[in-house]
Write a protein that holds these residues in place. Structure first.
Motif, short mmCIF file in Angstrom:
data_model
loop_
_atom_site.label_atom_id
_atom_site.label_comp_id
_atom_site.label_asym_id
_atom_site.label_seq_id
_atom_site.Cartn_x
_atom_site.Cartn_y
_atom_site.Cartn_z
N GLY A 48 0.82 -1.21 0.00
CA GLY A 48 0.00 0.00 0.00
C GLY A 48 0.85 1.26 0.00
N PHE A 49 1.92 1.24 0.79
CA PHE A 49 2.84 2.39 0.82
C PHE A 49 3.50 2.58 -0.54
CE2 PHE A 49 7.22 3.89 1.47
CZ PHE A 49 6.94 5.17 1.94
N LEU A 50 3.99 1.48 -1.13
CA LEU A 50 4.64 1.56 -2.44
C LEU A 50 3.66 1.96 -3.54
CD1 LEU A 50 7.02 -1.50 -2.15
CD2 LEU A 50 7.67 0.92 -2.18
N PHE A 51 2.42 1.50 -3.44
CA PHE A 51 1.39 1.89 -4.40
C PHE A 51 1.16 3.40 -4.33
CE2 PHE A 51 -3.09 2.65 -5.51
CZ PHE A 51 -3.11 2.13 -6.79
N SER A 52 1.11 3.94 -3.12
CA SER A 52 0.93 5.39 -2.95
C SER A 52 2.10 6.15 -3.56
CB SER A 52 0.80 5.74 -1.47
OG SER A 52 -0.33 5.12 -0.92
N LEU A 53 3.32 5.67 -3.32
CA LEU A 53 4.50 6.30 -3.93
C LEU A 53 4.43 6.23 -5.45
CD1 LEU A 53 7.57 5.24 -1.76
CD2 LEU A 53 6.51 7.49 -1.92
N TYR A 54 3.97 5.11 -5.97
CA TYR A 54 3.84 4.94 -7.41
C TYR A 54 2.86 5.95 -8.00
CZ TYR A 54 2.90 2.55 -11.87
OH TYR A 54 2.75 2.25 -13.20
N LEU A 55 1.74 6.16 -7.34
CA LEU A 55 0.78 7.15 -7.82
C LEU A 55 1.37 8.57 -7.79
CD1 LEU A 55 -2.57 5.89 -6.26
CD2 LEU A 55 -1.73 5.58 -8.60
N ILE A 56 2.10 8.88 -6.74
CA ILE A 56 2.78 10.18 -6.66
C ILE A 56 3.80 10.30 -7.79
CG2 ILE A 56 4.37 11.58 -5.27
CD1 ILE A 56 2.87 10.41 -2.79
N ALA A 57 4.54 9.22 -8.04
CA ALA A 57 5.53 9.22 -9.12
C ALA A 57 4.87 9.44 -10.47
CB ALA A 57 6.32 7.92 -9.10
N ILE A 58 3.68 8.88 -10.68
CA ILE A 58 2.95 9.10 -11.93
C ILE A 58 2.63 10.58 -12.09
CG2 ILE A 58 0.75 8.71 -13.12
CD1 ILE A 58 0.84 5.83 -12.02
N VAL A 59 2.18 11.21 -11.02
CA VAL A 59 1.85 12.65 -11.07
C VAL A 59 3.09 13.46 -11.41
CG1 VAL A 59 1.08 14.62 -9.70
CG2 VAL A 59 -0.13 12.44 -9.52
N VAL A 60 4.21 13.14 -10.77
CA VAL A 60 5.46 13.87 -11.04
C VAL A 60 5.87 13.69 -12.49
CG1 VAL A 60 7.93 13.93 -10.51
CG2 VAL A 60 6.27 13.79 -8.66
N MET A 61 5.83 12.46 -12.98
CA MET A 61 6.20 12.21 -14.38
C MET A 61 5.24 12.90 -15.34
SD MET A 61 8.97 10.40 -14.43
CE MET A 61 9.04 9.55 -16.00
N ALA A 62 3.96 12.88 -15.03
CA ALA A 62 2.97 13.52 -15.90
C ALA A 62 3.22 15.02 -16.01
CB ALA A 62 1.56 13.26 -15.37
N VAL A 63 3.61 15.64 -14.91
CA VAL A 63 3.88 17.07 -14.92
C VAL A 63 5.19 17.37 -15.65
CG1 VAL A 63 4.42 19.07 -13.47
CG2 VAL A 63 2.51 17.56 -12.87
N LEU A 64 6.24 16.65 -15.29
CA LEU A 64 7.56 16.92 -15.88
C LEU A 64 7.63 16.62 -17.38
CD1 LEU A 64 10.08 15.63 -13.19
CD2 LEU A 64 9.60 17.99 -13.82
#
Length: 96
Positions: A48-64
């Motif tokens: 669950g923690f890693l899934f949350s990090l993954y979703l945050i990483a998607i947002v970062v990648m989508a913006v960058l």
């Protein structure tokens, strides 16, 4: 910054994908076949923690990298499929 974001995303993808596979292939059989629910409790929390990090990483990648909505949806969908994050990462690496 963009290169480190790709590296960070790659690591999070691998860890999230591995934790999902561990949960499905090891922890859940231990719970249901050998009556060991603590395996899912521990592994589920980590996943669950890693899934949350993954979703945050998607947002970062989508913006960058200005990902389109289809790519964002595909990245989120990949998290729900066994081996999905690995396939997504391979495709992103192939695109450069």
């Amino acid at each position: 910054m963009r290169k480190s974001a790709k590296t960070w995303f790659r690591w999070i993808s691998y860890l999230e994908g591995a934790s999902f596979l561990f949960l499905l292939c090891i922890a859940m059989p231990l719970k249901y076949m050998f009556d060991r629910p603590e395996a899912v409790a521990v592994t589920g929390g980590i996943h669950g923690f890693l899934f949350s990090l993954y979703l945050i990483a998607i947002v970062v990648m989508a913006v960058l990298f200005r990902w389109k909505i289809v790519r964002i949806a595909g990245a989120v969908l990949a998290a729900f499929l066994p081996f999905g994050p690995f396939v997504l990462e391979r495709r992103l690496k192939a695109e450069g």
